[in-house]
Scaffold this active site. Structure first.
Site, PDB file in Angstrom:
ATOM      1  N   ASP A 216      -9.972  -4.926   4.052  1.00  0.00           N
ATOM      2  CA  ASP A 216      -9.261  -3.557   4.272  1.00  0.00           C
ATOM      3  C   ASP A 216     -10.298  -2.670   4.735  1.00  0.00           C
ATOM      4  OD1 ASP A 216      -8.367  -5.275   2.401  1.00  0.00           O
ATOM      5  OD2 ASP A 216      -7.201  -3.681   1.282  1.00  0.00           O
ATOM      6  N   ASP A 248      -3.136   3.500   6.053  1.00  0.00           N
ATOM      7  CA  ASP A 248      -2.778   4.353   4.829  1.00  0.00           C
ATOM      8  C   ASP A 248      -4.148   4.487   3.958  1.00  0.00           C
ATOM      9  OD1 ASP A 248      -0.083   4.109   4.909  1.00  0.00           O
ATOM     10  OD2 ASP A 248       0.342   2.242   3.989  1.00  0.00           O
ATOM     11  N   HIS A 326      -4.203 -12.015   3.494  1.00  0.00           N
ATOM     12  CA  HIS A 326      -4.732 -10.750   2.791  1.00  0.00           C
ATOM     13  C   HIS A 326      -4.686 -10.953   1.367  1.00  0.00           C
ATOM     14  CE1 HIS A 326      -5.292  -6.510   2.481  1.00  0.00           C
ATOM     15  NE2 HIS A 326      -4.083  -6.472   1.490  1.00  0.00           N
TER      16      HIS A 326
END
Length: 473
Positions: A216, A248, A326
């Site tokens: 991430d 985000d 992920h």
């Protein structure tokens, strides 16, 4: 009770130091000595919220409410946690309870009103949802879009160039934007590229080549540049795989997405992007990417990004040895690599609340054998035995995943078969974690590298989130 309070105070000290796992450990010990003190549970709930373990936070807050039904803070914590996992219908009841118990609390009242708006918005979006909505690219005429003479950046023609990328990096560092024509051009080009890729991309690392796997990055642009500074910029001999959650939370999400997309344009066979749970519409509306796109560019840019996100592959198989995705593994032992290969991700733009895509994006490892409920409140958790069976059945050495903060930037679990890598150091400016990345050369040995956060301009995380509730997380 005195010993329990002492442990709680130590937990509070750890919390002030942003050592969320340490705080949880102390609060848990306090609870073991006294299970009837609701504040121990609400304190642990808040630390779990910081670790994005929203399911655990909801369970703790619910226990505190069970002990003391009038404890307003417990309703507050549960409302925040439910909001974080987009369960606004559940959150609204708790916000209402907080307001009823503390009518003078202006913050709680504002949160309740914001939650009411989100419930109405969710209902509206569901009502107008169209299965085969026209693309945001429809009617977009790039040929006739003029780049004004006053634009001070490098011009982009049909193919991405190193000159353009270098200029883009500097523009973004200095707070400048790309011309909207180039933004549209880059997103559309990458959308088409990744749409044609398999749901599980399969790649090898050739001799004299290297592949770097990053976790991430969450809009932390300056930390992304630090990875490239330390480890080298992408090239035909140095590929990269970014394993989801590019956007985000951090307030440079458009910059990260556009730079990664530019590299994908330049090195389509050596630069890979997996989808994360934050490359989805509902998360982007809550955690800032939609607001950032609108603030820096326009709504059409967000819609095009959304379409490109839904086209991203869900996994990458590296040398038949490492499945990289992920979230993690599945609710059913029968799932194999072939099931991922056969998954038609284009039939389902958003992951939903169940199914293979949701599990690939949302699940987490646990230390206990078997499977368990998700600490997040979404998906599930899988134990070392699940990982072992999956790897043996599919001839894998390990699963590489991201999706969770690790204080050292990475963690090797499940007897070496489950590896978490997270590449956003000092996550959201509130967690004292390192970042990490993994280098893989042609011998397929994993080389772990840690790095620290670097300074960035004074713009707070979630600066573009569209509701004040996010400041509570």
């Amino acid at each position: 009770m005195a010993d329990a309070v002492s442990l709680k105070n130590k937990g509070n000290d750890a919390f002030k130091q942003k050592d969320w796992p340490g705080a949880i450990e102390y609060y848990t010990k306090a609870i073991e000595l006294n299970e009837q003190e609701p504040s121990f549970f609400t304190n642990r709930a808040q630390a779990n919220i910081k670790l994005e373990a929203y399911g655990y936070a909801i369970a703790d807050a619910s226990k505190a409410i069970e002990i003391d039904p009038n404890f307003a803070k417990a309703y507050y914590r549960r409302a925040v946690a439910n909001t974080a996992i987009l369960k606004h219908g559940d959150a609204i009841h708790d916000w209402k309870a907080v307001v009823r118990k503390n009518p003078a609390d202006k913050v709680a009242k504002a949160q309740y009103e914001a939650c009411q708006k989100m419930v109405k918005r969710d209902a509206f979006l569901k009502a107008i949802e169209i299965a085969d909505a026209p693309s945001a690219a429809e009617g977009l005429d790039l040929e006739s879009m003029v780049v004004e003479d006053t634009y001070d950046g490098v011009r982009l023609k049909d193919e991405m160039t190193q000159e353009f990328v270098n200029d883009m990096i500097e523009r973004f560092k200095n707070g400048k934007k790309l011309h909207r024509k180039y933004v549209f051009q880059i997103i559309l080009a990458v959308k088409n590229l990744v749409y044609e890729e398999a749901t599980m991309v399969e790649t090898i690392v050739a001799p004299e080549h290297k592949l770097t796997v990053c976790g991430d990055t969450h809009g932390q642009y300056f930390d992304l540049l630090e990875i490239f500074r330390l480890n080298g910029f992408p090239s035909e001999k140095h590929g990269y795989l970014f394993n989801g959650d590019f956007v985000d939370r951090g307030s440079w999400s458009t910059e990260i997405a556009l730079l990664l997309y530019a590299y994908k344009m330049m090195y389509p066979k050596f630069f890979f992007l997996n989808r994360g749970n934050h490359e989805t519409d509902d998360m982007n509306r809550m955690y800032g990417f939609e607001g950032e796109c609108k603030a820096k560019y326009n709504e059409r840019v967000f819609k095009l990004f959304s379409e490109s996100f839904s086209a991203l592959p869900l996994a990458t198989l590296i040398g038949d040895k490492y499945l990289t995705l992920h979230g993690g593994l599945f609710s059913d032992d029968a799932i194999t690599l072939d099931d991922i290969r056969k998954l038609n991700r284009h039939n389902q733009r958003q992951p939903g609340q169940a199914g293979l895509m949701m599990e690939m994006l949302w699940t987490d490892p646990q230390t206990m054998p078997g499977r368990g409920p998700s600490k997040r409140g979404v998906g599930l958790q899988f134990g070392p035995d699940v990982t072992k069976r999956f790897c043996e059945k599919n001839g894998l050495e390990a699963v590489i995943r991201s999706h969770e903060v690790r204080m050292e930037g990475y963690e090797v679990e499940h007897d070496g078969r489950c590896i978490t890598v997270f590449s956003a150091p000092k996550y959201c400016d509130s967690t004292e974690n390192k970042g990490a990345y993994i280098n893989i050369e042609s011998d397929y040995k994993l080389q772990f590298n840690k790095f620290d956060a670097v300074p960035h301009p004074d713009i707070k995380p979630m600066a573009y989130a569209n509701n004040g509730m996010m400041s509570m997380m």
